[in-house]
Write an enzyme that holds these catalytic residues in place. Structure first.
Site, PDB file in Angstrom:
ATOM      1  N   TYR A  65       0.840  -1.200   0.000  1.00 48.55           N
ATOM      2  CA  TYR A  65       0.000   0.000   0.000  1.00 48.55           C
ATOM      3  C   TYR A  65       0.877   1.253   0.000  1.00 48.55           C
ATOM      4  O   TYR A  65       1.864   1.320   0.743  1.00 48.55           O
ATOM      5  CB  TYR A  65      -0.898   0.036   1.247  1.00 48.55           C
ATOM      6  CG  TYR A  65      -2.232  -0.685   1.102  1.00 48.55           C
ATOM      7  CD1 TYR A  65      -2.341  -1.865   0.381  1.00 48.55           C
ATOM      8  CD2 TYR A  65      -3.385  -0.167   1.697  1.00 48.55           C
ATOM      9  CE1 TYR A  65      -3.557  -2.515   0.261  1.00 48.55           C
ATOM     10  CE2 TYR A  65      -4.603  -0.812   1.584  1.00 48.55           C
ATOM     11  CZ  TYR A  65      -4.683  -1.988   0.860  1.00 48.55           C
ATOM     12  OH  TYR A  65      -5.894  -2.627   0.750  1.00 48.55           O
ATOM     13  N   ASP A 106      -9.643 -14.525   4.854  1.00 45.88           N
ATOM     14  CA  ASP A 106     -10.318 -14.204   6.119  1.00 45.88           C
ATOM     15  C   ASP A 106     -11.794 -13.969   5.819  1.00 45.88           C
ATOM     16  O   ASP A 106     -12.160 -12.951   5.213  1.00 45.88           O
ATOM     17  CB  ASP A 106      -9.669 -12.958   6.743  1.00 45.88           C
ATOM     18  CG  ASP A 106     -10.241 -12.627   8.128  1.00 45.88           C
ATOM     19  OD1 ASP A 106     -11.326 -13.129   8.464  1.00 45.88           O
ATOM     20  OD2 ASP A 106      -9.594 -11.856   8.861  1.00 45.88           O
ATOM     21  N   ASP A 140      -6.358  -5.726  10.857  1.00 42.21           N
ATOM     22  CA  ASP A 140      -6.592  -7.176  10.953  1.00 42.21           C
ATOM     23  C   ASP A 140      -5.871  -7.919   9.832  1.00 42.21           C
ATOM     24  O   ASP A 140      -5.279  -8.978  10.037  1.00 42.21           O
ATOM     25  CB  ASP A 140      -8.097  -7.502  10.983  1.00 42.21           C
ATOM     26  CG  ASP A 140      -8.896  -6.883   9.841  1.00 42.21           C
ATOM     27  OD1 ASP A 140      -8.350  -6.014   9.116  1.00 42.21           O
ATOM     28  OD2 ASP A 140     -10.062  -7.270   9.665  1.00 42.21           O
ATOM     29  N   ARG A 141      -5.900  -7.339   8.645  1.00 42.83           N
ATOM     30  CA  ARG A 141      -5.206  -7.965   7.514  1.00 42.83           C
ATOM     31  C   ARG A 141      -3.696  -7.964   7.752  1.00 42.83           C
ATOM     32  O   ARG A 141      -3.008  -8.958   7.497  1.00 42.83           O
ATOM     33  CB  ARG A 141      -5.544  -7.225   6.216  1.00 42.83           C
ATOM     34  CG  ARG A 141      -7.026  -7.298   5.846  1.00 42.83           C
ATOM     35  CD  ARG A 141      -7.333  -6.468   4.612  1.00 42.83           C
ATOM     36  NE  ARG A 141      -6.587  -6.907   3.443  1.00 42.83           N
ATOM     37  CZ  ARG A 141      -6.434  -6.174   2.347  1.00 42.83           C
ATOM     38  NH1 ARG A 141      -6.969  -4.961   2.257  1.00 42.83           N
ATOM     39  NH2 ARG A 141      -5.744  -6.650   1.316  1.00 42.83           N
ATOM     40  N   THR A 169     -36.856 -19.837  -0.968  1.00 39.89           N
ATOM     41  CA  THR A 169     -36.070 -18.600  -1.036  1.00 39.89           C
ATOM     42  C   THR A 169     -34.892 -18.621  -0.058  1.00 39.89           C
ATOM     43  O   THR A 169     -33.747 -18.332  -0.440  1.00 39.89           O
ATOM     44  CB  THR A 169     -36.984 -17.395  -0.705  1.00 39.89           C
ATOM     45  OG1 THR A 169     -38.086 -17.401  -1.600  1.00 39.89           O
ATOM     46  CG2 THR A 169     -36.227 -16.085  -0.845  1.00 39.89           C
ATOM     47  N   GLY A 190      -6.205  -2.554   6.460  1.00 39.53           N
ATOM     48  CA  GLY A 190      -6.870  -2.983   7.695  1.00 39.53           C
ATOM     49  C   GLY A 190      -5.861  -3.627   8.641  1.00 39.53           C
ATOM     50  O   GLY A 190      -5.089  -4.490   8.218  1.00 39.53           O
TER      51      GLY A 190
HETATM   52  N1  LIG Z   1     -20.661 -16.717  17.869  1.00 36.90           N
HETATM   53  C1  LIG Z   1     -20.751 -15.982  16.755  1.00 36.90           C
HETATM   54  N2  LIG Z   1     -21.197 -14.712  16.821  1.00 36.90           N
HETATM   55  C2  LIG Z   1     -21.278 -13.954  15.703  1.00 36.90           C
HETATM   56  N3  LIG Z   1     -20.921 -14.393  14.489  1.00 36.90           N
HETATM   57  C3  LIG Z   1     -20.473 -15.645  14.367  1.00 36.90           C
HETATM   58  C4  LIG Z   1     -20.348 -16.494  15.490  1.00 36.90           C
HETATM   59  N4  LIG Z   1     -19.835 -17.659  15.063  1.00 36.90           N
HETATM   60  C5  LIG Z   1     -19.664 -17.566  13.734  1.00 36.90           C
HETATM   61  N5  LIG Z   1     -20.068 -16.359  13.299  1.00 36.90           N
HETATM   62  C6  LIG Z   1     -20.007 -15.910  11.915  1.00 36.90           C
HETATM   63  O1  LIG Z   1     -18.862 -15.108  11.866  1.00 36.90           O
HETATM   64  C7  LIG Z   1     -19.100 -13.976  11.046  1.00 36.90           C
HETATM   65  C8  LIG Z   1     -18.248 -12.841  11.542  1.00 36.90           C
HETATM   66  O2  LIG Z   1     -16.914 -13.281  11.417  1.00 36.90           O
HETATM   67  P1  LIG Z   1     -15.769 -12.564  12.216  1.00 36.90           P
HETATM   68  O3  LIG Z   1     -14.499 -13.128  11.685  1.00 36.90           O
HETATM   69  O4  LIG Z   1     -16.003 -12.634  13.678  1.00 36.90           O
HETATM   70  O5  LIG Z   1     -16.017 -11.079  11.707  1.00 36.90           O
HETATM   71  P2  LIG Z   1     -15.354  -9.686  12.080  1.00 36.90           P
HETATM   72  O6  LIG Z   1     -13.896  -9.958  12.382  1.00 36.90           O
HETATM   73  O7  LIG Z   1     -15.546  -8.910  10.844  1.00 36.90           O
HETATM   74  O8  LIG Z   1     -16.093  -9.118  13.253  1.00 36.90           O
HETATM   75  C9  LIG Z   1     -20.577 -13.712  11.144  1.00 36.90           C
HETATM   76  O9  LIG Z   1     -21.034 -13.232   9.911  1.00 36.90           O
HETATM   77  C10 LIG Z   1     -21.176 -15.078  11.466  1.00 36.90           C
HETATM   78  O10 LIG Z   1     -21.736 -15.678  10.314  1.00 36.90           O
HETATM   79  C1  LIG Z   2     -11.506  -5.164   4.886  1.00 35.82           C
HETATM   80  C2  LIG Z   2     -12.004  -4.994   6.320  1.00 35.82           C
HETATM   81  C3  LIG Z   2     -13.300  -4.229   6.305  1.00 35.82           C
HETATM   82  C4  LIG Z   2     -12.234  -6.392   6.927  1.00 35.82           C
HETATM   83  O1  LIG Z   2     -12.820  -6.238   8.188  1.00 35.82           O
HETATM   84  P1  LIG Z   2     -13.584  -7.417   8.938  1.00 35.82           P
HETATM   85  O2  LIG Z   2     -14.359  -8.176   7.935  1.00 35.82           O
HETATM   86  O3  LIG Z   2     -12.516  -8.295   9.531  1.00 35.82           O
HETATM   87  O4  LIG Z   2     -14.409  -6.786   9.993  1.00 35.82           O
HETATM   88  C5  LIG Z   2     -10.921  -4.282   7.199  1.00 35.82           C
HETATM   89  O5  LIG Z   2      -9.705  -4.952   7.095  1.00 35.82           O
HETATM   90  C6  LIG Z   2     -10.747  -2.837   6.804  1.00 35.82           C
HETATM   91  O6  LIG Z   2     -11.476  -1.976   7.217  1.00 35.82           O
HETATM   92  N1  LIG Z   2      -9.704  -2.561   5.955  1.00 35.82           N
HETATM   93  C7  LIG Z   2      -9.357  -1.246   5.512  1.00 35.82           C
HETATM   94  C8  LIG Z   2      -9.237  -1.197   4.033  1.00 35.82           C
HETATM   95  C9  LIG Z   2      -8.138  -2.069   3.477  1.00 35.82           C
HETATM   96  O7  LIG Z   2      -7.685  -3.029   4.098  1.00 35.82           O
HETATM   97  O8  LIG Z   2      -7.686  -1.752   2.351  1.00 35.82           O
HETATM   98  K   LIG Z   3     -11.458 -10.171  10.799  1.00 35.58           K
END
Ligand SMILES: Nc1ncnc2c1ncn2[C@@H]1O[C@H](COP(=O)(O)OP(=O)(O)O)[C@@H](O)[C@H]1O
Ligand SMILES: CC(C)(COP(=O)(O)O)[C@@H](O)C(=O)NCCC(=O)O
Ligand SMILES: [K+]
Length: 263
Positions: free
Chosen positions: A95, A128, A104-105, A182, A102
């Site tokens: 980048y 992820d 997390d990434r 559906t 992000g």
């Molecule tokens: N206990 C839980 N609570 C909420 N979401 C869960 C759970 N277990 C599995 N999931 C799934 O995980 C997804 C969210 O993934 P996660 O990696 O925790 O997301 P983020 O890091 O974006 O918050 C939800 O869309 C859901 O389908």
């Molecule tokens: C792409 C994401 C929304 C993923 O978030 P998550 O699904 O883990 O909640 C997060 O990494 C983010 O906000 N990234 C910033 C933009 C980028 O990585 O380019």
């Molecule tokens: K994540």
């Protein structure tokens, strides 16, 4: 160097766009999930119960979320250390502005690059499947080649419901190839999109790297919806499923802040 002293119970915390995930870090920087949820009061109670010295935090949620937690923990003696993407730690980010990546990434890249012992010279593709589904590709020299961001499983379903009048979803998991109603059709269709993302991600990672990745990582709350056996994965590629890869990256980041000797 922040001089982080790890005691037996320090914590790592991820705020994703759907939920928070809290893990404990042992002396070898291994992570065990403590809990996950939506409620900040519940999270605060969990942290105060453990009473760690440090909590490593990674957030892609609105900035107010971490501010609220800081406020709730004020006077508790618990220090929040917030990670943010930066060049270094053996990883060159592609980048132009690494702060836009992000966190997390970025942490999954750290976790992949430093997993196991003496295995740094490997290439990685990381999928992820969370709120968003993301791909990141890291070559054996530690160059982040980039990735993809697409709507995750729930987001796909929600956008269908919001932008149509006749569609509904349910939590029932259909045991079928094709939906005969559906809700089942939506579930199976969105799952197929996730599967297609993973399928194409593997091909594109190979194209970008010049050969199949040494390691293919799966993480995120919805990674279980991806059928790994149905993917075309090269024999040389090791498939690694790690539900808490972001937290593991945070623990790795903490370890760079402080060598494990300081207990
Ligand atoms: N206990 C839980 N609570 C909420 N979401 C869960 C759970 N277990 C599995 N999931 C799934 O995980 C997804 C969210 O993934 P996660 O990696 O925790 O997301 P983020 O890091 O974006 O918050 C939800 O869309 C859901 O389908
Ligand atoms: C792409 C994401 C929304 C993923 O978030 P998550 O699904 O883990 O909640 C997060 O990494 C983010 O906000 N990234 C910033 C933009 C980028 O990585 O380019
Ligand atoms: K994540």
């Amino acid at each position: 160097m922040l001089g982080v002293k790890l005691v037996s119970e320090n914590l790592v915390l991820e705020f994703g766009n759907t939920r928070w995930k809290l893990g404990s870090v042992d002396r070898e920087y291994q992570v065990t999930l403590v809990g996950s949820g939506h409620d900040l009061a519940q999270l605060t109670d969990l942290i105060l119960h453990v009473a760690p010295t440090f909590v490593g935090v990674a957030s892609v949620a609105p900035p107010q979320t971490v501010l609220d937690l800081r406020h709730a923990l004020a006077d508790s003696g618990v220090e929040l250390l917030e990670a943010s993407p930066e060049q270094g730690f053996g990883i060159t980010l592609c980048y132009v502005d690494p702060s836009r990546l992000g966190v997390d990434r970025w942490l999954t890249l750290l976790a992949a690059r430093y997993h196991g012992a003496n295995q740094a010279a490997q290439s990685h593709a990381i999928i992820d499947a969370g709120t968003a589904v993301t791909l990141d590709v890291l070559n054996a020299n530690g160059h982040h080649r980039g990735g993809w961001i697409a709507p995750g499983f729930r987001l796909m379903q929600e956008s269908l419901i919001q932008k149509s009048t006749r569609l509904r979803v349910s939590d029932n998991v259909p045991d079928a190839i094709l939906g005969e109603g559906t809700e089942a059709a939506i579930h199976l269709g969105c799952q197929a999109s996730l599967q297609g993302f993973a399928h194409t991600a593997i091909q594109s990672a190979e194209e970008a790297l010049g050969s199949p990745p040494d390691c293919l990582w799966f993480t995120g709350g919805d990674s279980g919806l991806i059928n790994k056996k149905a993917l075309q994965i090269a024999a040389k590629t090791q498939v690694i499923e790690r539900p808490n890869l972001v937290l593991e990256g945070l623990a790795q980041w903490l370890s760079f802040k402080s060598p494990p000797r300081s207990f």
